[in-house]
Design a protein around this motif. Structure first.
Motif, PDB file in Angstrom:
ATOM      1  N   UNK A  66       0.836  -1.163  -0.105  1.00  0.00           N
ATOM      2  CA  UNK A  66      -0.138  -0.047   0.107  1.00  0.00           C
ATOM      3  C   UNK A  66       0.844   1.382   0.086  1.00  0.00           C
ATOM      4  N   UNK A  67       0.562   2.343  -0.728  1.00  0.00           N
ATOM      5  CA  UNK A  67       1.223   3.573  -0.918  1.00  0.00           C
ATOM      6  C   UNK A  67       0.548   4.575  -0.220  1.00  0.00           C
ATOM      7  N   UNK A  68       1.241   5.349   0.658  1.00  0.00           N
ATOM      8  CA  UNK A  68       0.532   6.407   1.368  1.00  0.00           C
ATOM      9  C   UNK A  68       1.452   7.688   1.025  1.00  0.00           C
ATOM     10  N   UNK A  69       0.904   8.844   1.434  1.00  0.00           N
ATOM     11  CA  UNK A  69       1.646   9.999   1.128  1.00  0.00           C
ATOM     12  C   UNK A  69       1.546  10.955   2.325  1.00  0.00           C
ATOM     13  N   UNK A  70       2.803  11.430   2.765  1.00  0.00           N
ATOM     14  CA  UNK A  70       2.785  12.641   3.886  1.00  0.00           C
ATOM     15  C   UNK A  70       2.214  13.993   3.560  1.00  0.00           C
ATOM     16  N   UNK A  71       1.327  14.209   3.848  1.00  0.00           N
ATOM     17  CA  UNK A  71       0.245  15.660   3.699  1.00  0.00           C
ATOM     18  C   UNK A  71       1.349  16.882   3.387  1.00  0.00           C
ATOM     19  N   UNK A  72       2.493  16.733   4.312  1.00  0.00           N
ATOM     20  CA  UNK A  72       3.602  17.754   4.311  1.00  0.00           C
ATOM     21  C   UNK A  72       4.387  17.720   2.951  1.00  0.00           C
ATOM     22  N   UNK A  73       4.742  16.346   2.586  1.00  0.00           N
ATOM     23  CA  UNK A  73       5.469  16.361   1.356  1.00  0.00           C
ATOM     24  C   UNK A  73       4.722  16.862   0.289  1.00  0.00           C
ATOM     25  N   UNK A  74       3.321  16.512   0.074  1.00  0.00           N
ATOM     26  CA  UNK A  74       2.525  17.080  -0.810  1.00  0.00           C
ATOM     27  C   UNK A  74       2.471  18.700  -0.862  1.00  0.00           C
TER      28      UNK A  74
END
Length: 87
Positions: A66-74
């Motif tokens: 599963x792939x997740x993204x850190x909102x701060x990175x976005x």
């Protein structure tokens, strides 16, 4: 005759507790593919392309992929790619 040195693999931290023990910063808010695409106002396919091209940082859980993204990175991605119009 000397015995060849064996390389022992070092396990990477996999749980939040192990990461915290290594003093690595924990992500604040994690988003799914759909949530990240909605946040950036792009399609999921465009998000995957940018991820595959190394333009967007992501976290991939190994057992299920599963792939997740850190909102701060976005948010950093948005700021990095921001262009000012002519005045």
């Amino acid at each position: 005759m000397p015995v060849p040195e064996q390389k022992i693999p070092v396990p990477l931290p996999t749980t939040a507790a192990e990461i915290a023990a290594d003093n690595l910063p924990l992500p604040t808010v994690l988003l799914t593919n759909k949530e990240a695409a909605d946040f950036l106002r792009i399609s999921v396919r465009s998000l995957k392309y940018r991820r595959d091209m190394g333009m967007i940082a992501f976290i991939q859980e190994m057992p299920n992929g599963k792939v997740l993204y850190d909102k701060a990175d976005l948010q950093q991605h948005i700021l990095k790619n921001r262009r000012n119009g002519r005045s």
